[in-house]
Design a protein around this motif. Structure first.
Motif, PDB file in Angstrom:
ATOM      1  N   LEU A  61       0.877  -1.171  -0.400  1.00  0.00           N
ATOM      2  CA  LEU A  61       0.166   0.155   0.053  1.00  0.00           C
ATOM      3  C   LEU A  61       0.715   1.289   0.231  1.00  0.00           C
ATOM      4  O   LEU A  61       0.658   2.515  -0.883  1.00  0.00           O
ATOM      5  CB  LEU A  61      -1.008   0.070   1.187  1.00  0.00           C
ATOM      6  N   ALA A  62       1.515   1.319   0.503  1.00  0.00           N
ATOM      7  CA  ALA A  62       2.747   2.527   0.334  1.00  0.00           C
ATOM      8  C   ALA A  62       3.799   2.266  -0.193  1.00  0.00           C
ATOM      9  O   ALA A  62       3.822   3.624  -1.208  1.00  0.00           O
ATOM     10  CB  ALA A  62       3.913   2.094   1.486  1.00  0.00           C
ATOM     11  N   LEU A  63       3.935   1.364  -1.174  1.00  0.00           N
ATOM     12  CA  LEU A  63       4.503   2.005  -2.548  1.00  0.00           C
ATOM     13  C   LEU A  63       3.908   2.125  -3.671  1.00  0.00           C
ATOM     14  O   LEU A  63       4.026   3.222  -4.345  1.00  0.00           O
ATOM     15  CB  LEU A  63       5.490   0.457  -2.787  1.00  0.00           C
ATOM     16  N   PHE A  64       2.201   2.403  -3.598  1.00  0.00           N
ATOM     17  CA  PHE A  64       1.745   2.480  -4.813  1.00  0.00           C
ATOM     18  C   PHE A  64       0.763   3.726  -4.188  1.00  0.00           C
ATOM     19  O   PHE A  64       1.065   5.076  -5.302  1.00  0.00           O
ATOM     20  CB  PHE A  64       0.431   1.115  -4.880  1.00  0.00           C
ATOM     21  N   GLY A  65       0.578   3.977  -2.726  1.00  0.00           N
ATOM     22  CA  GLY A  65       0.593   5.450  -2.517  1.00  0.00           C
ATOM     23  C   GLY A  65       1.471   6.691  -2.567  1.00  0.00           C
ATOM     24  O   GLY A  65       1.594   7.401  -3.263  1.00  0.00           O
ATOM     25  N   LEU A  66       2.887   6.084  -2.752  1.00  0.00           N
ATOM     26  CA  LEU A  66       4.016   6.568  -2.553  1.00  0.00           C
ATOM     27  C   LEU A  66       3.972   7.236  -4.270  1.00  0.00           C
ATOM     28  O   LEU A  66       4.024   8.333  -4.377  1.00  0.00           O
ATOM     29  CB  LEU A  66       5.545   6.554  -1.938  1.00  0.00           C
ATOM     30  N   LEU A  67       4.064   6.422  -4.628  1.00  0.00           N
ATOM     31  CA  LEU A  67       4.530   6.630  -6.856  1.00  0.00           C
ATOM     32  C   LEU A  67       3.028   7.474  -6.804  1.00  0.00           C
ATOM     33  O   LEU A  67       3.413   7.904  -7.893  1.00  0.00           O
ATOM     34  CB  LEU A  67       4.447   5.178  -6.893  1.00  0.00           C
ATOM     35  N   SER A  68       1.756   7.190  -6.470  1.00  0.00           N
ATOM     36  CA  SER A  68       0.476   7.896  -6.918  1.00  0.00           C
ATOM     37  C   SER A  68       1.026   9.274  -6.350  1.00  0.00           C
ATOM     38  O   SER A  68       0.654   9.990  -6.740  1.00  0.00           O
ATOM     39  CB  SER A  68      -0.073   7.545  -6.450  1.00  0.00           C
ATOM     40  N   VAL A  69       1.261   9.846  -5.584  1.00  0.00           N
ATOM     41  CA  VAL A  69       1.686  11.178  -5.102  1.00  0.00           C
ATOM     42  C   VAL A  69       3.066  11.672  -5.591  1.00  0.00           C
ATOM     43  O   VAL A  69       2.658  12.635  -5.696  1.00  0.00           O
ATOM     44  CB  VAL A  69       2.145  10.865  -3.728  1.00  0.00           C
TER      45      VAL A  69
END
Length: 136
Positions: free
Chosen positions: A91-99
């Motif tokens: 979740l953190a990886l995909f969230g940071l990529l989106s940000v």
């Protein structure tokens, strides 16, 4: 040339080592060799982007942020109930990529199409986050 006037073809030292064609703090004229620079902070004498453009981008980013907040709440409840070891890092990886893509879209606001592409690409990883949070 006075100290208030700057040579408009001057690039910052960081531009030589930064990716994406470099970052620059001052714009160059159209047709310059630095037109390949994709991301830069707007200079004081840059024309302001249209209000509709900024408002639309801000609303899109706000929807992304509120969706990410919802994913975070669901993830917190899931982690407190016991989650697999891969759940939080994914979740953190995909969230940071989106940000990162949403931030890049605002740094490229003076480009015609790139901000919209980056916001659309920022929606993808967040959609994956939503799916992971909803199906786990």
């Amino acid at each position: 040339m006075t100290t208030a006037e700057k040579d408009r073809t001057t690039r910052t030292e960081a531009a030589a080592i930064m990716p994406f064609g470099g970052w620059e703090s001052t714009p160059n004229g159209t047709g310059s060799p630095d037109d390949r620079t994709l991301f830069r902070f707007p200079a004081p004498d840059d024309p302001a982007p249209s209000t509709v453009r900024v408002l639309t981008m801000a609303l899109w980013a706000a929807v992304l942020g509120l969706t990410a907040t919802g994913v975070g709440v669901i993830a917190l409840v899931t982690v407190l109930g016991g989650a697999a070891f891969w759940y939080v890092p994914t979740l953190a990886l995909f969230g940071l990529l989106s940000v990162a893509m949403a931030v890049a879209s605002f740094l490229s606001i003076h480009r015609p199409v790139l901000p919209w592409l980056l916001l659309a690409c920022a929606t993808g990883p967040l959609a994956v986050d939503v799916l992971i949070a909803a199906l786990h």
